[in-house]
Design a protein around this motif. Structure first.
Motif, PDB file in Angstrom:
ATOM      1  N   GLN A  20      38.696 -18.166 -21.689  1.00 25.36           N
ATOM      2  CA  GLN A  20      38.999 -16.757 -21.818  1.00 25.36           C
ATOM      3  C   GLN A  20      40.095 -16.360 -20.845  1.00 25.36           C
ATOM      4  N   CYS A  21      40.446 -15.070 -20.860  1.00 25.21           N
ATOM      5  CA  CYS A  21      41.537 -14.590 -20.023  1.00 25.21           C
ATOM      6  C   CYS A  21      41.220 -14.764 -18.547  1.00 25.21           C
ATOM      7  N   LEU A  22      42.274 -15.010 -17.767  1.00 22.46           N
ATOM      8  CA  LEU A  22      42.106 -15.259 -16.339  1.00 22.46           C
ATOM      9  C   LEU A  22      41.595 -14.036 -15.603  1.00 22.46           C
ATOM     10  N   GLY A  23      42.060 -12.845 -15.976  1.00 25.88           N
ATOM     11  CA  GLY A  23      41.642 -11.630 -15.301  1.00 25.88           C
ATOM     12  C   GLY A  23      42.715 -11.089 -14.388  1.00 25.88           C
ATOM     13  N   ASP A  24      42.418  -9.986 -13.693  1.00 25.20           N
ATOM     14  CA  ASP A  24      43.363  -9.328 -12.803  1.00 25.20           C
ATOM     15  C   ASP A  24      43.119  -9.779 -11.366  1.00 25.20           C
ATOM     16  N   GLY A  25      44.207 -10.053 -10.646  1.00 26.98           N
ATOM     17  CA  GLY A  25      44.074 -10.475  -9.258  1.00 26.98           C
ATOM     18  C   GLY A  25      45.266 -11.285  -8.827  1.00 26.98           C
ATOM     19  N   VAL A  26      45.091 -12.094  -7.784  1.00 24.18           N
ATOM     20  CA  VAL A  26      46.185 -12.906  -7.256  1.00 24.18           C
ATOM     21  C   VAL A  26      45.756 -14.372  -7.199  1.00 24.18           C
ATOM     22  N   GLN A  27      46.752 -15.248  -7.299  1.00 23.78           N
ATOM     23  CA  GLN A  27      46.566 -16.669  -7.083  1.00 23.78           C
ATOM     24  C   GLN A  27      47.576 -17.123  -6.044  1.00 23.78           C
ATOM     25  N   LEU A  28      47.239 -18.196  -5.353  1.00 27.85           N
ATOM     26  CA  LEU A  28      48.104 -18.657  -4.276  1.00 27.85           C
ATOM     27  C   LEU A  28      48.405 -20.135  -4.411  1.00 27.85           C
ATOM     28  N   PHE A  29      49.593 -20.485  -3.965  1.00 25.28           N
ATOM     29  CA  PHE A  29      50.016 -21.876  -3.854  1.00 25.28           C
ATOM     30  C   PHE A  29      50.487 -22.103  -2.420  1.00 25.28           C
ATOM     31  N   PRO A  30      50.103 -23.210  -1.811  1.00 21.72           N
ATOM     32  CA  PRO A  30      49.123 -24.194  -2.220  1.00 21.72           C
ATOM     33  C   PRO A  30      47.729 -23.574  -2.404  1.00 21.72           C
ATOM     34  N   THR A  31      46.892 -24.283  -3.145  1.00 18.88           N
ATOM     35  CA  THR A  31      45.544 -23.788  -3.398  1.00 18.88           C
ATOM     36  C   THR A  31      44.817 -23.515  -2.094  1.00 18.88           C
ATOM     37  N   PRO A  32      44.199 -22.351  -1.931  1.00 18.00           N
ATOM     38  CA  PRO A  32      43.376 -22.122  -0.746  1.00 18.00           C
ATOM     39  C   PRO A  32      42.370 -23.254  -0.559  1.00 18.00           C
ATOM     40  N   GLY A  33      42.232 -23.687   0.687  1.00 16.55           N
ATOM     41  CA  GLY A  33      41.383 -24.824   0.996  1.00 16.55           C
ATOM     42  C   GLY A  33      42.142 -26.124   1.163  1.00 16.55           C
ATOM     43  N   ALA A  34      43.422 -26.143   0.737  1.00 15.20           N
ATOM     44  CA  ALA A  34      44.223 -27.363   0.827  1.00 15.20           C
ATOM     45  C   ALA A  34      44.716 -27.592   2.253  1.00 15.20           C
ATOM     46  N   ILE A  35      45.072 -28.843   2.541  1.00 17.65           N
ATOM     47  CA  ILE A  35      45.759 -29.184   3.786  1.00 17.65           C
ATOM     48  C   ILE A  35      47.261 -29.075   3.531  1.00 17.65           C
ATOM     49  N   VAL A  36      47.964 -28.340   4.382  1.00 11.59           N
ATOM     50  CA  VAL A  36      49.381 -28.055   4.156  1.00 11.59           C
ATOM     51  C   VAL A  36      50.208 -28.529   5.350  1.00 11.59           C
ATOM     52  N   PRO A  37      51.485 -28.857   5.128  1.00  7.92           N
ATOM     53  CA  PRO A  37      52.347 -29.218   6.261  1.00  7.92           C
ATOM     54  C   PRO A  37      52.641 -28.007   7.121  1.00  7.92           C
ATOM     55  N   THR A  38      53.051 -28.242   8.349  1.00  3.99           N
ATOM     56  CA  THR A  38      53.318 -27.131   9.268  1.00  3.99           C
ATOM     57  C   THR A  38      54.578 -26.357   8.901  1.00  3.99           C
ATOM     58  N   ASN A  39      55.401 -26.897   8.005  1.00  6.20           N
ATOM     59  CA  ASN A  39      56.597 -26.170   7.547  1.00  6.20           C
ATOM     60  C   ASN A  39      56.413 -25.658   6.131  1.00  6.20           C
TER      61      ASN A  39
END
Length: 246
Positions: A20-39
């Motif tokens: 079904q439809c995703l809905g109203d709101g925001v999504q983030l990249f990288p995925t919250p919970g991910a390990i990301v580089p310092t830059n």
């Protein structure tokens, strides 16, 4: 050491292509919970009613908060889809500490907004790795369309094509796709498409999406691959395909 593509933010995955439809709101990249580089830099997407709130952030600052460190990010213009989505780039103004958990206070900029991806936490969080990502992604094979997906839902029709990818990359990656019809018709579209497990999806669900595609029309997709630090892979030939038809 072999640098392989890791699981990334999924705005559109195989299950959502038929759901079904995703809905109203925001999504983030990288995925919250991910390990990301310092830059790293972040992408913030507004879906549905959150779209104008996200586009209004351009030029404004948000906070990334850790236990003993606060750094600002500035929203820069990104991309807008023709189907109810918009994404801005959040550039970090300063340096992130290694091995540190940061929380994006998106609630200070968009009160009561719903975060649509990542763990079921109130605010999006990431942990930084040991240092920066210093290498741009590299194509191991040309991207190719593997299948078309067409689903009818109570809300309408979902239509996607699946891209099979082979990237060498040590941090989360995404595509910027320029989609144009191969014969006169709809205008050129450009939008961001996250990658997950060497796969990306171009298209739309019933209520919103990254790209509008007409039934059975032929398209050409020009693809650029970026990592979380904003580094781009060498150019790759465009991909031609036909949109799934009812």
């Amino acid at each position: 050491m072999l640098r392989i593509l890791v699981p990334l933010l999924v705005l559109l995955c195989a299950s959502s292509a038929s759901a079904q439809c995703l809905g109203d709101g925001v999504q983030l990249f990288p995925t919250p919970g991910a390990i990301v580089p310092t830059n790293t830099r972040f992408l913030l997407e507004g879906v549905g009613t959150a779209r104008p709130q996200v586009t209004a952030l351009v030029g404004k600052k948000l906070r990334l908060v850790a236990d003993k460190h606060v750094v600002e990010v500035k929203a820069q213009r990104g991309w807008e889809s023709s189907l109810g989505r918009a994404t801005v780039i959040l550039k970090v103004l300063g340096k992130l500490e290694p091995d540190t958990r940061y929380t994006l206070r998106v609630d200070e900029a968009i009160p009561n907004v719903m975060v649509l991806n990542g763990p079921s936490t109130v605010l999006p969080e990431w942990r930084t790795g040991k240092g920066p990502d210093s290498f741009a992604p590299k194509w191991l094979k040309r991207p190719a369309v593997s299948e078309g997906i067409l689903r009818r839902t109570p809300q309408g029709t979902a239509r996607f094509v699946r891209l099979n990818l082979s990237l060498r990359e040590e941090s989360p990656a995404y595509l910027v796709v320029k989609l144009e019809p191969r014969r006169p018709g709809p205008s050129v579209q450009q939008y961001v498409v996250p990658v997950h497990n060497n796969t990306a999806y171009i298209g739309h669900e019933a209520c919103s999406g990254t790209f509008a595609m007409e039934d059975g029309r032929s398209y050409r997709a020009k693809i650029e691959a970026f990592d979380a630090a904003g580094q781009v892979a060498p150019a790759t030939p465009p991909v031609d395909f036909e949109a799934p038809a009812e």
